[in-house]
Each structure stands twice: as structure tokens, then as C-alpha cells.
Design an enzyme around this catalytic site. Structure first.
Site, PDB file in Angstrom:
ATOM      1  N   SER A 124       2.816  -6.113   6.479  1.00  5.41           N
ATOM      2  CA  SER A 124       2.509  -4.921   5.694  1.00  5.41           C
ATOM      3  C   SER A 124       1.266  -4.231   6.237  1.00  5.41           C
ATOM      4  CB  SER A 124       2.244  -5.344   4.242  1.00  5.41           C
ATOM      5  OG  SER A 124       1.674  -4.285   3.508  1.00  5.41           O
ATOM      6  N   TYR A 152      -1.615 -10.794  -2.714  1.00  5.23           N
ATOM      7  CA  TYR A 152      -0.382 -10.417  -2.006  1.00  5.23           C
ATOM      8  C   TYR A 152      -0.717 -10.022  -0.562  1.00  5.23           C
ATOM      9  CZ  TYR A 152       2.963  -7.165  -0.071  1.00  5.23           C
ATOM     10  OH  TYR A 152       3.781  -6.511   0.807  1.00  5.23           O
ATOM     11  N   LYS A 156       0.181 -11.822   3.347  1.00  6.13           N
ATOM     12  CA  LYS A 156       0.756 -11.200   4.548  1.00  6.13           C
ATOM     13  C   LYS A 156      -0.139 -11.496   5.757  1.00  6.13           C
ATOM     14  CE  LYS A 156       4.484  -9.292   2.892  1.00  6.13           C
ATOM     15  NZ  LYS A 156       5.801  -9.837   3.249  1.00  6.13           N
TER      16      LYS A 156
HETATM   17  N1  UFG Z   1       0.603   6.041  -7.267  1.00  5.90           N
HETATM   18  C1  UFG Z   1       0.403   6.821  -8.387  1.00  5.90           C
HETATM   19  N2  UFG Z   1       1.055   6.478  -9.528  1.00  5.90           N
HETATM   20  C2  UFG Z   1       1.900   5.419  -9.627  1.00  5.90           C
HETATM   21  C3  UFG Z   1       2.101   4.613  -8.465  1.00  5.90           C
HETATM   22  C4  UFG Z   1       1.427   4.951  -7.304  1.00  5.90           C
HETATM   23  O1  UFG Z   1      -0.346   7.797  -8.331  1.00  5.90           O
HETATM   24  O2  UFG Z   1       2.462   5.146 -10.705  1.00  5.90           O
HETATM   25  C5  UFG Z   1      -0.058   6.416  -6.003  1.00  5.90           C
HETATM   26  C6  UFG Z   1      -0.999   5.374  -5.446  1.00  5.90           C
HETATM   27  O3  UFG Z   1      -2.285   5.511  -5.974  1.00  5.90           O
HETATM   28  C7  UFG Z   1      -0.906   5.644  -3.943  1.00  5.90           C
HETATM   29  C8  UFG Z   1       0.529   6.133  -3.753  1.00  5.90           C
HETATM   30  O4  UFG Z   1       0.956   6.571  -5.030  1.00  5.90           O
HETATM   31  O5  UFG Z   1      -1.776   6.695  -3.595  1.00  5.90           O
HETATM   32  C9  UFG Z   1       1.476   5.051  -3.255  1.00  5.90           C
HETATM   33  O6  UFG Z   1       1.394   3.920  -4.105  1.00  5.90           O
HETATM   34  P1  UFG Z   1       2.446   2.719  -4.019  1.00  5.90           P
HETATM   35  O7  UFG Z   1       2.098   1.738  -5.090  1.00  5.90           O
HETATM   36  O8  UFG Z   1       3.820   3.237  -3.991  1.00  5.90           O
HETATM   37  O9  UFG Z   1       2.171   2.140  -2.574  1.00  5.90           O
HETATM   38  P2  UFG Z   1       0.833   1.505  -1.978  1.00  5.90           P
HETATM   39  O10 UFG Z   1       0.515   2.321  -0.768  1.00  5.90           O
HETATM   40  O11 UFG Z   1      -0.223   1.297  -2.963  1.00  5.90           O
HETATM   41  O12 UFG Z   1       1.387   0.053  -1.655  1.00  5.90           O
HETATM   42  C10 UFG Z   1       2.215  -0.128  -0.574  1.00  5.90           C
HETATM   43  C11 UFG Z   1       3.149  -1.329  -0.795  1.00  5.90           C
HETATM   44  C12 UFG Z   1       2.391  -2.601  -0.915  1.00  5.90           C
HETATM   45  C13 UFG Z   1       1.394  -2.715   0.201  1.00  5.90           C
HETATM   46  C14 UFG Z   1       0.548  -1.479   0.339  1.00  5.90           C
HETATM   47  C15 UFG Z   1      -0.318  -1.497   1.547  1.00  5.90           C
HETATM   48  O13 UFG Z   1       3.900  -1.164  -1.963  1.00  5.90           O
HETATM   49  O14 UFG Z   1       3.320  -3.652  -0.817  1.00  5.90           O
HETATM   50  O15 UFG Z   1       1.395  -0.362   0.497  1.00  5.90           O
HETATM   51  O16 UFG Z   1      -1.118  -0.363   1.601  1.00  5.90           O
HETATM   52  F1  UFG Z   1       0.572  -3.765  -0.005  1.00  5.90           F
END
Ligand code: UFG
Length: 339
Positions: A124, A152, A156
């Protein structure tokens, strides 16, 4: 080849299965269905017109997995099995370390016992340390394994290290560590897709559930980041492009361990996602700005050039297409897979 696909019934796994079957590989799935359902594999069979062999086993349980796989032949392993909810990993760290590390250690033992040397591992972008000042897109030479904010992510990074160390002791081992950015979308048939249990943690499935009316509104986690519109920027990659990246990695394995980003190289903000999904679905996506989510970074976008040069792979599907495909899956399966 006959590929052992660990965690093959999940969101990524089911799409990887389609990509493998479509080019003529055979697939042996190992899954314990702890966060997935056999229904996804029935759908993969419908899409491809091929049949899949399945073993139901928890890879964290070595004696059980060994016994279930004892009579099986396979030429390579694609390892996608594991727990993946960031927030849950903070409240249940032992379960995350035990499951995600044991499954890798056990698979490596089972590979040795079966004289299998080819491994593709699902890592990841979360393993990267926060980008230094001036670094825009992350390439594989960026520091990793420091400043990870949740168990988590640590599992990884630790799994990457375990695979490197085992390879040093077993020089014939050929491994690719694939650092996924943000997989979204679904197979264009609308038959398989992301089906999170409970309240989605990730942006796309949450937005899709708002569009279909299962949730009232999206909470946007912060709008004061140093990004063009203040909301977080990520590299959203179509899951079929990601799946094809596994094929490319498999074809180019050589002795040693190599690391590849799987991303598009383009960043989109949370509000871009809201707009694009609204266009794709024809639905309003109500949202409100709330506090930033602890541990989130402002921007995480891949430099995918190494995979292009070395694997001959690059993402070809657009962000718009990914949103349209995600909507097709969501609208054809409003409650996810049948129970
Ligand atoms: N976000 C919101 N509201 C939500 C969910 C997410 O505003 O309800 C925003 C987050 O703050 C972020 C973006 O949308 O800016 C993406 O969020 P995600 O949770 O979809 O994805 P992340 O980038 O946080 O996480 C992903 C993977 C994880 C991994 C991570 C590494 O899901 O498994 O990337 O950066 F660890």
C-alpha cells in the site's frame, strides 16, 4: 499458470481473478470469507465463463491451511489476504498484526513446501513516510516505514520487510511488492465491485451509498489542506487497471524483490470525487465539511513511471470511467452481494 490467489473473494481479489482468467491462467482461491462472500466468485465465473477452484481456509492458521492445500499444485502466489480497515486496526492492533503477519509468514512456508518461487504481494502507498517538502508524486525510492500512523499500515511495511528478509535466505524467491494507491471502480459488467461491511471507511463506497440513498450525506474530512480546493488529494486508480498491474508484475518476476507503485500519477480532491460521482450517477451528493480525520495526509499521488518502464504497465482507464463503473455496480447491486 495455476495461480494461488490468497484473499481472492474480496474487492481487489475478484477483479484480479477476472484479469487472470481472461488471459488463460487457472485460479485457485484461498479465502476465509471473513470480509467477503463466495457470491463474488460465482460472479467472476459468470463474467469469464471459466470455473475457479476454491479452498476455504484462514491463512493465519498454518496447520489448517497446510492441510487444505496439501494436494494442490500451483505455480505462483498472489497474496491479497488480510484485514484492511485503518480505524479498526487502531482499536484492535493485536488482531491486525496477528492476522496480517501470520498469513504472510505461513504463505511463505507453504510456498517453500510446494517449491513455488513466484510471489506478488499487495502492499500500500500507506508505507511511504510523509512526503518531504517539495516532493510532489511519490516514487519507489521515497523513504518508507517511518511515520506510519496506524497498525494496518505497519503490517504492510512489516510484510514488505518479511518478504525481503525471506528472499535473502531463499535467493530463488521472486517477489513483487505492489504499492496500491486508491483503488476505485468496478468491472464494467457491474457484476462485481466493492461491498464493504457496515459503514464504509473509504471515500468512494461512501459516496456511492449516498448517491443510492443508503446514507444521508458525506462528511468531508477537512477543507484546509494545502491543496487547490483545500480537501485531500489522492490518486484514484480503476480496479481493473490495478488488476492488470498484477498480471504485468507476475510476467516480469525475476529473482529478488522489487517494488512498484500502482497508481495513475494524477491527483483528485474529495470535492472532485463528489462532482464526478454526481455526474456519473445523475444524483445529488449532499456533503458537509467536518474536522480532518487523524492520520490523513494532504496529498498522496504516485509517480508510476517505474511500473511503466519495467512492467510495460500503465493505467488506461479514466477517473470518469471509474466513477461510472462504480455507479453501475452500486445501482445494479444496491445492497451489495446477495447474502
Ligand atoms: N474522505 C472523506 N470522507 C470520508 C472518507 C474519506 O472526506 O467519509 C477523504 C479522506 O480524508 C481522504 C480521501 O477522502 O482525503 C480518501 O480517503 P479514503 O479513506 O478513501 O482513502 P485513504 O487515502 O485514506 O486510504 C487509502 C486506503 C488505505 C491506505 C491508505 C494509504 O484505503 O488502505 O490509502 O494512504 F492505507
Amino acid at each position: 499458470m495455476r495461480i494461488l490467489l490468497a484473499g481472492g473473494a474480496g474487492y481487489i481479489g475478484s477483479h484480479v481473478a477476472v484479469a487472470l482468467l481472461d488471459v488463460g491462467h487457472d485460479v485457485l482461491v484461498v479465502d476465509d470469507y471473513s470480509n467477503s462472500t463466495p457470491a463474488s466468485l460465482d460472479r467472476v465465473e459468470r463474467i469469464t465463463g471459466r470455473s475457479i477452484d476454491v479452498v476455504e481456509a484462514d491463512l493465519a492458521d498454518l496447520p489448517a491451511s497446510r492441510a487444505e492445500l496439501s494436494g494442490e499444485r500451483f505455480d505462483a502466489v498472489i497474496h491479497l489476504a488480510g484485514l484492511k480497515a485503518v480505524g479498526e486496526s487502531v482499536t484492535e492492533p493485536s488482531r491486525y498484526y496477528r492476522t496480517n503477519l501470520s498469513s504472510t509468514l505461513n504463505l511463505l512456508d507453504i510456498m517453500r513446501e510446494h517449491a513455488v518461487s513466484k510471489l506478488v504481494f499487495s502492499s500500500s502507498a500507506t508505507v511511504y513516510s510523509p512526503a518531504a517538502e517539495g516532493v510532489e508524486n511519490l516514487d519507489e525510492s521515497q523513504p518508507s516505514g517511518l511515520g506510519i500512523t496506524n497498525p494496518y499500515g505497519w503490517t504492510k511495511a512489516m510484510n514488505e520487510q518479511i518478504i525481503r528478509d525471506v528472499q535473502r535466505s531463499r535467493p530463488g524467491l521472486q517477489a513483487a511488492l505492489l504499492r496500491y494507491f486508491n483503488p476505485i471502480g468496478a468491472h464494467p459488467s457491474g457484476l462485481i465491485g466493492e461491498d464493504p461491511a457496515g459503514i464504509p471507511n473509504n471515500l468512494l463506497p461512501y459516496v456511492a451509498q449516498v448517491a443510492i440513498g443508503r446514507r444521508d450525506r458525506l462528511a468531508v474530512f477537512g477543507d484546509q489542506y494545502p491543496t487547490p480546493d483545500g480537501t485531500g488529494v489522492r490518486d484514484y486508480i480503476h480496479v481493473m487497471d490495478l488488476a492488470e498491474g498484477h498480471l504485468a508484475a507476475l510476467q516480469h518476476l525475476e529473482p529478488g524483490v522489487d517494488t512498484f507503485n500502482l497508481g495513475t500519477g494524477e491527483g483528485h480532491s474529495v470535492l472532485d470525487v463528489v462532482r464526478m460521482f454526481s455526474d456519473a450517477s445523475g444524483k445529488d451528493i449532499p456533503y458537509e465539511i467536518v474536522a480532518p480525520r487523524p492520520g490523513d495526509v494532504a496529498r498522496a499521488v504516485a509517480d508510476p513511471s517505474k511500473a511503466r518502464k519495467r512492467l510495460g504497465w500503465q493505467a488506461t482507464r479514466s477517473f470518469a470511467e471509474a466513477c461510472q463503473d462504480a455507479w453501475r455496480w452500486q445501482s445494479q447491486n444496491p445492497g451489495g452481494y446477495p447474502i
